[in-house]
Design a protein around this motif. Structure first.
Motif, PDB file in Angstrom:
ATOM      1  N   THR A  20       0.834  -1.205   0.000  1.00 26.73           N
ATOM      2  CA  THR A  20       0.000   0.000   0.000  1.00 26.73           C
ATOM      3  C   THR A  20       0.871   1.257   0.000  1.00 26.73           C
ATOM      4  OG1 THR A  20      -1.793  -1.146   1.138  1.00 26.73           O
ATOM      5  CG2 THR A  20      -1.794   1.259   1.258  1.00 26.73           C
ATOM      6  N   ARG A  21       1.922   1.270   0.814  1.00 25.90           N
ATOM      7  CA  ARG A  21       2.837   2.423   0.837  1.00 25.90           C
ATOM      8  C   ARG A  21       3.503   2.628  -0.519  1.00 25.90           C
ATOM      9  NH1 ARG A  21       4.047   0.682   6.138  1.00 25.90           N
ATOM     10  NH2 ARG A  21       5.904  -0.398   5.439  1.00 25.90           N
ATOM     11  N   GLU A  22       3.889   1.537  -1.169  1.00 25.39           N
ATOM     12  CA  GLU A  22       4.536   1.643  -2.482  1.00 25.39           C
ATOM     13  C   GLU A  22       3.588   2.279  -3.497  1.00 25.39           C
ATOM     14  OE1 GLU A  22       7.422   1.608  -5.287  1.00 25.39           O
ATOM     15  OE2 GLU A  22       7.665   1.147  -3.152  1.00 25.39           O
ATOM     16  N   PHE A  23       2.338   1.869  -3.493  1.00 20.00           N
ATOM     17  CA  PHE A  23       1.351   2.511  -4.374  1.00 20.00           C
ATOM     18  C   PHE A  23       1.280   4.008  -4.067  1.00 20.00           C
ATOM     19  CE2 PHE A  23      -0.854  -1.664  -5.226  1.00 20.00           C
ATOM     20  CZ  PHE A  23      -0.946  -1.544  -6.596  1.00 20.00           C
ATOM     21  N   GLY A  24       1.198   4.346  -2.776  1.00 23.76           N
ATOM     22  CA  GLY A  24       1.091   5.741  -2.377  1.00 23.76           C
ATOM     23  C   GLY A  24       2.280   6.569  -2.827  1.00 23.76           C
ATOM     24  N   LEU A  25       3.488   6.000  -2.747  1.00 24.80           N
ATOM     25  CA  LEU A  25       4.688   6.708  -3.188  1.00 24.80           C
ATOM     26  C   LEU A  25       4.632   7.040  -4.676  1.00 24.80           C
ATOM     27  CD1 LEU A  25       7.442   4.727  -1.249  1.00 24.80           C
ATOM     28  CD2 LEU A  25       6.704   7.091  -0.844  1.00 24.80           C
ATOM     29  N   GLN A  26       3.863   6.249  -5.419  1.00 28.66           N
ATOM     30  CA  GLN A  26       3.729   6.467  -6.863  1.00 28.66           C
ATOM     31  C   GLN A  26       2.479   7.294  -7.196  1.00 28.66           C
ATOM     32  OE1 GLN A  26       4.195   2.687  -8.911  1.00 28.66           O
ATOM     33  NE2 GLN A  26       5.444   1.987  -7.203  1.00 28.66           N
ATOM     34  N   GLY A  27       1.791   7.755  -6.161  1.00 28.45           N
ATOM     35  CA  GLY A  27       0.588   8.555  -6.388  1.00 28.45           C
ATOM     36  C   GLY A  27      -0.593   7.745  -6.878  1.00 28.45           C
ATOM     37  N   LEU A  28      -0.593   6.433  -6.621  1.00 31.15           N
ATOM     38  CA  LEU A  28      -1.667   5.554  -7.088  1.00 31.15           C
ATOM     39  C   LEU A  28      -2.582   5.173  -5.936  1.00 31.15           C
ATOM     40  CD1 LEU A  28       0.454   3.196  -9.368  1.00 31.15           C
ATOM     41  CD2 LEU A  28      -0.920   5.169 -10.060  1.00 31.15           C
ATOM     42  N   ARG A  32      -8.351  -3.514  -3.414  1.00 33.28           N
ATOM     43  CA  ARG A  32      -8.026  -4.921  -3.129  1.00 33.28           C
ATOM     44  C   ARG A  32      -9.089  -5.812  -3.741  1.00 33.28           C
ATOM     45  NH1 ARG A  32      -9.791  -8.693   0.299  1.00 33.28           N
ATOM     46  NH2 ARG A  32      -8.353 -10.063   1.360  1.00 33.28           N
ATOM     47  N   TRP A  33      -8.654  -6.950  -4.289  1.00 35.04           N
ATOM     48  CA  TRP A  33      -9.600  -7.955  -4.746  1.00 35.04           C
ATOM     49  C   TRP A  33      -9.017  -9.336  -4.489  1.00 35.04           C
ATOM     50  CZ3 TRP A  33      -7.773 -11.049  -8.679  1.00 35.04           C
ATOM     51  CH2 TRP A  33      -6.809 -10.534  -9.536  1.00 35.04           C
ATOM     52  N   SER A  34      -9.877 -10.337  -4.515  1.00 28.43           N
ATOM     53  CA  SER A  34      -9.419 -11.712  -4.274  1.00 28.43           C
ATOM     54  C   SER A  34     -10.291 -12.685  -5.049  1.00 28.43           C
ATOM     55  CB  SER A  34      -9.466 -12.031  -2.780  1.00 28.43           C
ATOM     56  OG  SER A  34     -10.787 -11.948  -2.296  1.00 28.43           O
ATOM     57  N   ASN A  35      -9.732 -13.850  -5.260  1.00 34.11           N
ATOM     58  CA  ASN A  35     -10.448 -14.945  -5.931  1.00 34.11           C
ATOM     59  C   ASN A  35     -10.023 -16.269  -5.315  1.00 34.11           C
ATOM     60  OD1 ASN A  35     -10.256 -12.965  -8.643  1.00 34.11           O
ATOM     61  ND2 ASN A  35     -12.150 -14.100  -8.385  1.00 34.11           N
ATOM     62  N   GLY A  36     -10.890 -17.268  -5.467  1.00 31.60           N
ATOM     63  CA  GLY A  36     -10.603 -18.601  -4.974  1.00 31.60           C
ATOM     64  C   GLY A  36      -9.767 -19.408  -5.950  1.00 31.60           C
ATOM     65  N   LYS A  50      -2.659  -0.900 -16.161  1.00 33.54           N
ATOM     66  CA  LYS A  50      -2.968  -1.624 -14.928  1.00 33.54           C
ATOM     67  C   LYS A  50      -1.673  -1.894 -14.166  1.00 33.54           C
ATOM     68  CE  LYS A  50      -5.307  -5.916 -13.676  1.00 33.54           C
ATOM     69  NZ  LYS A  50      -6.379  -6.716 -14.240  1.00 33.54           N
ATOM     70  N   VAL A  51      -1.654  -1.520 -12.880  1.00 32.88           N
ATOM     71  CA  VAL A  51      -0.547  -1.856 -11.997  1.00 32.88           C
ATOM     72  C   VAL A  51      -1.115  -2.774 -10.930  1.00 32.88           C
ATOM     73  CG1 VAL A  51       1.173  -0.992 -10.369  1.00 32.88           C
ATOM     74  CG2 VAL A  51       0.578   0.366 -12.388  1.00 32.88           C
ATOM     75  N   VAL A  94      -4.936 -12.897  -3.397  1.00 40.25           N
ATOM     76  CA  VAL A  94      -5.343 -11.549  -3.017  1.00 40.25           C
ATOM     77  C   VAL A  94      -4.414 -10.619  -3.762  1.00 40.25           C
ATOM     78  CG1 VAL A  94      -5.515  -9.867  -1.154  1.00 40.25           C
ATOM     79  CG2 VAL A  94      -6.166 -12.241  -0.733  1.00 40.25           C
ATOM     80  N   CYS A  95      -4.989  -9.637  -4.444  1.00 42.35           N
ATOM     81  CA  CYS A  95      -4.198  -8.662  -5.208  1.00 42.35           C
ATOM     82  C   CYS A  95      -4.609  -7.268  -4.833  1.00 42.35           C
ATOM     83  CB  CYS A  95      -4.412  -8.850  -6.708  1.00 42.35           C
ATOM     84  SG  CYS A  95      -3.741 -10.384  -7.364  1.00 42.35           S
ATOM     85  N   MET A  96      -3.710  -6.340  -5.087  1.00 39.99           N
ATOM     86  CA  MET A  96      -4.017  -4.917  -5.006  1.00 39.99           C
ATOM     87  C   MET A  96      -3.714  -4.345  -6.379  1.00 39.99           C
ATOM     88  SD  MET A  96      -2.645  -3.990  -1.218  1.00 39.99           S
ATOM     89  CE  MET A  96      -3.280  -2.323  -1.267  1.00 39.99           C
ATOM     90  N   GLU A  97      -4.604  -3.482  -6.863  1.00 36.72           N
ATOM     91  CA  GLU A  97      -4.523  -2.997  -8.233  1.00 36.72           C
ATOM     92  C   GLU A  97      -4.846  -1.507  -8.269  1.00 36.72           C
ATOM     93  OE1 GLU A  97      -7.202  -3.686 -12.201  1.00 36.72           O
ATOM     94  OE2 GLU A  97      -6.770  -5.432 -10.959  1.00 36.72           O
TER      95      GLU A  97
END
Length: 100
Positions: A20-28, A32-36, A50-51, A94-97
């Motif tokens: 989450t911090r890394e995204f914030g440092l990039q201004g993004l 969060r999403w997840s799948n089985g 898409k990042v 679990v991913c963050m996008e």
């Protein structure tokens, strides 16, 4: 056409807070999403760059015949308009996008 880029996490602690911090440092602003296990996405595109970071589990993206498997901390940069599909690994994912 831009190349597909996968960047591994630089150390052994790709915690959700650090991602989450890394995204914030990039201004993004990530979501969060997840799948089985075994869930899949058919071929589709997005009208944005898409990042995506894998947070837990694994997911394999297939882009123009190239397969890339993401594990915790791996970052995928996928250019806008690039057709891709995906299959979730055996533990789920679990991913963050964010849109860049």
């Amino acid at each position: 056409m831009e190349t597909l880029q996968v960047t591994p996490w630089p150390d052994d602690d790709p915690s959700p807070d650090r991602i989450t911090r890394e995204f914030g440092l990039q201004g993004l602003r990530p979501f969060r999403w997840s799948n089985g296990a075994g869930d899949s996405y058919d071929v589709h595109t997005h009208d944005y760059h898409k990042v995506l970071y894998c947070v837990t589990g694994s997911i394999t993206f297939k882009v123009e015949g190239e397969s890339v498997e993401l594990h915790p901390g791996d970052r995928l940069d996928l250019p806008a308009g690039r057709p891709h599909s995906a299959v979730v690994g055996p533990e789920g994912v679990v991913c963050m996008e964010a849109q860049a």
